[in-house]
Design an enzyme around this catalytic site. Sequence first.
Site, PDB file in Angstrom:
ATOM      1  N   SER A  27      49.556  17.899   6.231  1.00 58.15           N
ATOM      2  CA  SER A  27      50.033  16.673   5.892  1.00 58.15           C
ATOM      3  C   SER A  27      51.550  16.581   5.692  1.00 58.15           C
ATOM      4  O   SER A  27      51.837  17.514   4.993  1.00 58.15           O
ATOM      5  CB  SER A  27      49.372  16.180   4.623  1.00 58.15           C
ATOM      6  OG  SER A  27      49.880  15.193   3.864  1.00 58.15           O
ATOM      7  N   LYS A  84      49.343  15.127  10.088  1.00 59.54           N
ATOM      8  CA  LYS A  84      49.149  13.809   9.367  1.00 59.54           C
ATOM      9  C   LYS A  84      50.515  13.497   8.829  1.00 59.54           C
ATOM     10  O   LYS A  84      51.006  14.181   8.236  1.00 59.54           O
ATOM     11  CB  LYS A  84      48.101  13.894   8.194  1.00 59.54           C
ATOM     12  CG  LYS A  84      48.315  12.721   7.180  1.00 59.54           C
ATOM     13  CD  LYS A  84      46.999  13.072   6.231  1.00 59.54           C
ATOM     14  CE  LYS A  84      47.404  12.912   4.531  1.00 59.54           C
ATOM     15  NZ  LYS A  84      46.201  12.997   3.871  1.00 59.54           N
ATOM     16  N   LYS A 106      52.811  11.207   6.578  1.00 57.39           N
ATOM     17  CA  LYS A 106      52.765  10.078   5.190  1.00 57.39           C
ATOM     18  C   LYS A 106      53.997   8.848   5.855  1.00 57.39           C
ATOM     19  O   LYS A 106      55.001   9.248   6.551  1.00 57.39           O
ATOM     20  CB  LYS A 106      53.328  10.821   4.265  1.00 57.39           C
ATOM     21  CG  LYS A 106      52.545  11.900   3.676  1.00 57.39           C
ATOM     22  CD  LYS A 106      51.391  11.212   2.749  1.00 57.39           C
ATOM     23  CE  LYS A 106      50.483  12.201   1.983  1.00 57.39           C
ATOM     24  NZ  LYS A 106      49.453  11.437   1.530  1.00 57.39           N
ATOM     25  N   ASP A 155      49.058   8.495   6.827  1.00 61.91           N
ATOM     26  CA  ASP A 155      48.448   8.114   5.627  1.00 61.91           C
ATOM     27  C   ASP A 155      49.355   7.105   4.744  1.00 61.91           C
ATOM     28  O   ASP A 155      50.607   7.543   4.608  1.00 61.91           O
ATOM     29  CB  ASP A 155      48.198   9.410   4.762  1.00 61.91           C
ATOM     30  CG  ASP A 155      47.413   9.444   3.412  1.00 61.91           C
ATOM     31  OD1 ASP A 155      47.220   8.154   3.151  1.00 61.91           O
ATOM     32  OD2 ASP A 155      47.015  10.113   2.647  1.00 61.91           O
ATOM     33  N   GLU A 190      44.996   6.200   7.300  1.00 61.71           N
ATOM     34  CA  GLU A 190      44.308   6.402   5.961  1.00 61.71           C
ATOM     35  C   GLU A 190      44.969   5.471   4.873  1.00 61.71           C
ATOM     36  O   GLU A 190      46.102   5.350   4.662  1.00 61.71           O
ATOM     37  CB  GLU A 190      44.562   7.909   5.812  1.00 61.71           C
ATOM     38  CG  GLU A 190      43.912   8.538   4.313  1.00 61.71           C
ATOM     39  CD  GLU A 190      44.342   9.847   4.171  1.00 61.71           C
ATOM     40  OE1 GLU A 190      44.802  10.523   5.136  1.00 61.71           O
ATOM     41  OE2 GLU A 190      44.122  10.260   2.932  1.00 61.71           O
ATOM     42  N   ASP A 196      40.783   6.980   1.362  1.00 60.76           N
ATOM     43  CA  ASP A 196      40.790   8.037   0.589  1.00 60.76           C
ATOM     44  C   ASP A 196      40.805   7.394  -0.854  1.00 60.76           C
ATOM     45  O   ASP A 196      39.603   7.468  -1.401  1.00 60.76           O
ATOM     46  CB  ASP A 196      42.369   8.511   0.717  1.00 60.76           C
ATOM     47  CG  ASP A 196      42.628   9.699  -0.240  1.00 60.76           C
ATOM     48  OD1 ASP A 196      42.070  10.000  -1.211  1.00 60.76           O
ATOM     49  OD2 ASP A 196      43.825  10.153   0.157  1.00 60.76           O
ATOM     50  N   LYS A 238      37.435  14.092  -0.997  1.00 57.25           N
ATOM     51  CA  LYS A 238      38.395  15.122  -1.907  1.00 57.25           C
ATOM     52  C   LYS A 238      37.274  15.457  -3.109  1.00 57.25           C
ATOM     53  O   LYS A 238      37.140  14.228  -3.672  1.00 57.25           O
ATOM     54  CB  LYS A 238      39.484  14.397  -2.268  1.00 57.25           C
ATOM     55  CG  LYS A 238      40.755  14.344  -1.508  1.00 57.25           C
ATOM     56  CD  LYS A 238      42.079  13.787  -2.140  1.00 57.25           C
ATOM     57  CE  LYS A 238      43.046  13.683  -0.891  1.00 57.25           C
ATOM     58  NZ  LYS A 238      44.109  12.891  -1.325  1.00 57.25           N
ATOM     59  N   GLY A 280      43.204  17.123   0.742  1.00 56.13           N
ATOM     60  CA  GLY A 280      44.003  17.979  -0.014  1.00 56.13           C
ATOM     61  C   GLY A 280      44.589  17.232  -1.183  1.00 56.13           C
ATOM     62  O   GLY A 280      44.982  16.198  -1.087  1.00 56.13           O
TER      63      GLY A 280
HETATM   64  O1  OSB Z   1      46.494  11.093  -0.013  1.00 45.87           O
HETATM   65  O2  OSB Z   1      46.020  12.784   1.000  1.00 45.87           O
HETATM   66  C1  OSB Z   1      46.880  12.143   0.141  1.00 45.87           C
HETATM   67  C2  OSB Z   1      48.572  14.939  -1.735  1.00 45.87           C
HETATM   68  C3  OSB Z   1      48.642  14.490  -3.064  1.00 45.87           C
HETATM   69  C4  OSB Z   1      47.905  13.195  -3.217  1.00 45.87           C
HETATM   70  C5  OSB Z   1      47.460  12.638  -2.155  1.00 45.87           C
HETATM   71  C6  OSB Z   1      47.659  13.105  -0.976  1.00 45.87           C
HETATM   72  C7  OSB Z   1      48.070  14.290  -0.637  1.00 45.87           C
HETATM   73  C8  OSB Z   1      48.298  14.803   0.533  1.00 45.87           C
HETATM   74  C9  OSB Z   1      48.528  16.344   0.804  1.00 45.87           C
HETATM   75  O3  OSB Z   1      48.310  14.073   1.783  1.00 45.87           O
HETATM   76  C10 OSB Z   1      47.273  16.815   1.240  1.00 45.87           C
HETATM   77  C11 OSB Z   1      47.306  18.374   0.945  1.00 45.87           C
HETATM   78  O4  OSB Z   1      46.918  19.064   0.099  1.00 45.87           O
HETATM   79  O5  OSB Z   1      47.837  19.078   2.167  1.00 45.87           O
HETATM   80 MG    MG Z   2      45.415  10.424   1.285  1.00 51.26          MG
END
Ligand code: OSB
Ligand code: MG
Length: 379
Positions: free
Chosen positions: A144, A170, A172, A197, A222, A247, A271, A299
């Site tokens: 991510s 992925k 953001k 995402d 996402e 999510d 998750k 994650g």
């Molecule tokens: O939306 O998936 C998410 C991290 C913190 C809170 C929300 C998200 C995330 C990530 C990181 O996208 C995922 C990771 O731990 O690699």
């Molecule tokens: Mg997410």
Amino acid sequence: MITSIDSVQLHTISLPIRTPFTTSFSTQTVRTILLVELRATIGGVSVTGWGECVALPDPVYSAEYIDNAREVLSRYLVPALLDSQHQHGMTAETVSHALRHIVGHRMAKAALEMAVLDAQLRASGRSLASYLGAVVDRVPSGVSVGIMDTVPELLRAVEGYLGAGYQRIKLKVMPGWDLEPVAAVRRAFGEIPLQVDANTAYTLQDAQYLRRLDEFDLLLIEQPLGDEDLRQHAELARLIATPMCLDESIVSAQSAADAIELGAAAVINIKPGRVGGYLEARRIHDLARAHGVGVWCGGMLETGLGRAANAALAALPGFTLTGDISGSDRFYVRDLTEPVTMTDGFVAVPSEPGVGPVPIPEMLADLTIDHREVALGSA
Ligand code: OSB
Ligand code: MG
């Protein structure tokens, strides 16, 4: 059956993050994490189980946050668990039932259930992967990638992750950081597996705009809309071609069933912390699989504890998409546990008893910013 719960300790640690991680809701430079250490006697043997709470320090991803998770654990959840254990006995499988009268707080509940499950599995010498029904011994590793100040900076980061072997990227996104970075990554790296995402940053009014993402052939988008916007996600899914993945909206097998029925989720990010634990996570996996809905493991910047446990979950057969299970070094120079490593694009599924890794005592001591033992009283 667990004979007795002998102590419950709550550790709060602060792990420095390698480079700031920015999402549509916050920038993290350190990961503050609440851990549950549970000592129990099971079949005459004294064992310790560890649970990791995925709550963030502030209520910006979910309503839960670390201080509130610590409070609800010590004031309500641990006492409820003890009470139930004294009355009915307990196994990891009965934890969620024993805690059901406390409304919400799934991340705190998940951490407690994880600690009990870890202890129970260690007592029987069984791995979490075997317990959950893993069918592979390694899982593909995705990464991510946070929001950055400039596109060139993003391209350098993505190049580094691809070079390291990550199998899926992925990005953001948020209003102001969406079409341009996605187009730039597609242009620079061609047909790589790519998804985005938004962490709830858009509204249904953005539907025509979000449709412009369709040309980039993304694996999925996402959580573009609010966490309670199930119906709107279903509507958006009909207006765009990019597969819809949820999510934040999926907090239980029940909400997963609703989302699938409504057409709001072609894909689900599972998750364990968000849905109340690994057992509920497996229920969502089973449900999604029965409906032909693909799932992947998300994650929350976990330490090696949660990261290893997530790898075990992601080894189930319905995890048909690459998850956000990166090596520890994606976020941390030094992890709390022996590092989880990514090799040739895969993370190994631990086969040791329980979750596998345990905190390194010196690391735990160095990183701890708060430690308290929950008074077990005379319940
Ligand atoms: O939306 O998936 C998410 C991290 C913190 C809170 C929300 C998200 C995330 C990530 C990181 O996208 C995922 C990771 O731990 O690699
Ligand atoms: Mg997410």
